[in-house]
Design a protein around this motif. Structure first.
Motif, short mmCIF file in Angstrom:
data_model
loop_
_atom_site.label_atom_id
_atom_site.label_comp_id
_atom_site.label_asym_id
_atom_site.label_seq_id
_atom_site.Cartn_x
_atom_site.Cartn_y
_atom_site.Cartn_z
N GLU A 28 -5.58 -4.45 -41.64
CA GLU A 28 -6.97 -4.73 -42.03
C GLU A 28 -7.20 -4.11 -43.54
N GLU A 30 -9.87 -4.67 -46.80
CA GLU A 30 -11.49 -4.68 -46.97
C GLU A 30 -11.88 -6.16 -46.89
N TRP A 77 -2.30 -0.46 -45.12
CA TRP A 77 -3.47 -0.75 -44.22
C TRP A 77 -3.33 -0.29 -42.72
N LYS A 84 -13.32 -7.94 -34.05
CA LYS A 84 -14.62 -7.38 -34.95
C LYS A 84 -15.13 -8.74 -35.44
N GLY A 108 -9.08 -1.51 -44.98
CA GLY A 108 -10.19 -1.75 -44.05
C GLY A 108 -10.41 -0.51 -43.09
N ASP A 109 -11.11 -0.87 -42.12
CA ASP A 109 -11.52 0.50 -41.28
C ASP A 109 -10.30 0.49 -40.19
#
Length: 111
Positions: A28, A30, A77, A84, A108-109
């Motif tokens: 993932e 951003e 990443w 989600k 991303g998270d």
């Protein structure tokens, strides 16, 4: 053969594909996802799950650049294995062309 996430994912980031992947090869960023081509087992279950039609087999013409992008960012990443919500304005971006310049290199998270 492997599967590749293309620019159609940028600013949409639907994660329906992540839920069905048997080997958890999605990573993932951003504002998009990528597939690690070394982990992908070419099963193809992710391709029909993508609402933005952003996942293609690398046998399609013109995907060399996106294969490189998937390879590069899947190394840095975080792995994502659970679905989600898509990006807030995903529906507005879905189907738009020429989004490559909007690609964020930020991670991303993850899960």
């Amino acid at each position: 053969m492997t599967y590749v996430v293309t620019e159609a994912c940028i600013n949409c980031k639907y994660t329906d594909c992540v839920e069905v992947c048997p080997v958890d090869c999605f990573y993932e960023g951003e504002n998009m996802l990528v597939i690690n081509p070394n982990e992908c087992i070419d099963c193809g279950v992710c391709e029909p799950e993508c609402p933005a039609e952003a996942i293609l087999p690398d046998t399609e013409d013109g995907l060399d650049e996106w294969l490189e992008i998937n390879t590069k960012f899947s190394e840095s990443w975080p792995n994502i294995t659970v679905q989600k919500d898509p990006m807030p304005d995903a529906e507005d971006w879905d189907g738009k062309d020429d989004k490559k310049e909007l690609l964020s290199e930020n991670p991303g998270d993850g899960d």
